[in-house]
Design a protein around this motif. Sequence first.
Motif, PDB file in Angstrom:
ATOM      1  N   MET A  59       0.852  -1.173   0.000  1.00 39.80           N
ATOM      2  CA  MET A  59       0.000   0.000   0.000  1.00 39.80           C
ATOM      3  C   MET A  59       0.896   1.233   0.000  1.00 39.80           C
ATOM      4  SD  MET A  59      -2.774   1.371   2.793  1.00 39.80           S
ATOM      5  CE  MET A  59      -4.027   0.170   2.572  1.00 39.80           C
TER       6      MET A  59
ATOM      7  N   THR B 253       1.989   5.300   0.371  1.00 39.27           N
ATOM      8  CA  THR B 253       1.826   6.219   1.492  1.00 39.27           C
ATOM      9  C   THR B 253       0.643   7.156   1.292  1.00 39.27           C
ATOM     10  OG1 THR B 253       3.412   7.734   0.478  1.00 39.27           O
ATOM     11  CG2 THR B 253       4.263   6.143   2.098  1.00 39.27           C
ATOM     12  N   ASP B 254       0.211   7.361   0.045  1.00 43.56           N
ATOM     13  CA  ASP B 254      -0.912   8.258  -0.226  1.00 43.56           C
ATOM     14  C   ASP B 254      -2.267   7.583  -0.036  1.00 43.56           C
ATOM     15  OD1 ASP B 254       0.993  10.083  -0.877  1.00 43.56           O
ATOM     16  OD2 ASP B 254       0.662   9.995  -3.041  1.00 43.56           O
ATOM     17  N   GLU B 255      -2.293   6.258   0.006  1.00 46.22           N
ATOM     18  CA  GLU B 255      -3.550   5.535   0.116  1.00 46.22           C
ATOM     19  C   GLU B 255      -3.970   5.414   1.573  1.00 46.22           C
ATOM     20  OE1 GLU B 255      -3.668   1.815  -1.961  1.00 46.22           O
ATOM     21  OE2 GLU B 255      -2.387   2.602  -3.546  1.00 46.22           O
ATOM     22  N   PRO B 256      -5.252   5.774   1.864  1.00 49.06           N
ATOM     23  CA  PRO B 256      -5.733   5.607   3.231  1.00 49.06           C
ATOM     24  C   PRO B 256      -5.796   4.133   3.610  1.00 49.06           C
ATOM     25  CG  PRO B 256      -7.416   6.629   1.833  1.00 49.06           C
ATOM     26  CD  PRO B 256      -6.242   6.310   0.966  1.00 49.06           C
ATOM     27  N   GLU B 257      -5.638   3.854   4.885  1.00 52.06           N
ATOM     28  CA  GLU B 257      -5.713   2.474   5.367  1.00 52.06           C
ATOM     29  C   GLU B 257      -7.126   1.915   5.222  1.00 52.06           C
ATOM     30  OE1 GLU B 257      -5.103   0.320   9.591  1.00 52.06           O
ATOM     31  OE2 GLU B 257      -3.509   1.704   9.011  1.00 52.06           O
ATOM     32  N   CYS B 258      -8.113   2.760   5.444  1.00 52.78           N
ATOM     33  CA  CYS B 258      -9.513   2.357   5.378  1.00 52.78           C
ATOM     34  C   CYS B 258     -10.050   2.610   3.966  1.00 52.78           C
ATOM     35  CB  CYS B 258     -10.318   3.162   6.399  1.00 52.78           C
ATOM     36  SG  CYS B 258     -12.066   2.777   6.383  1.00 52.78           S
ATOM     37  N   GLY B 259     -10.826   1.673   3.448  1.00 49.79           N
ATOM     38  CA  GLY B 259     -11.383   1.810   2.109  1.00 49.79           C
ATOM     39  C   GLY B 259     -12.771   2.415   2.063  1.00 49.79           C
TER      40      GLY B 259
END
Length: 113
Positions: free
Chosen positions: A1, A3-9
């Motif tokens: 994943m 670094t720009d992608e949030p952990e929660c979808g």
Amino acid sequence: MGTDEPECGLDVALAVMGGKWKPLILYHLQDGPKRFGDLRRLVAGVSEKVLIQQLRELVSAGVLIRHDHRQVPPKVDYTLTPLGMSLVRALMPLCEWGKRNRLQVAELMHRAP
């Protein structure tokens, strides 16, 4: 994943089914294809214009298939795709939460200023 992608979808899920009517549309399609008129009756309170818009957006998102039977009188129905069915399964815990807490939430919202 990355670094720009949030952990929660949730951003992805809400982009597809966000809004007042889309979750209800999806819920009512879980048992099989429905015609526009059926959905209009099942999703109480939605206007025809908004229902058309919401259905188009769900088709564009790849969670519904619009099937035009090309007959007279016109017959069109909507069916969940496998992606749409997986979204409905994800919504079912929210449905259960709503059933369990309907009275408490109604009471709290009634008291709100």
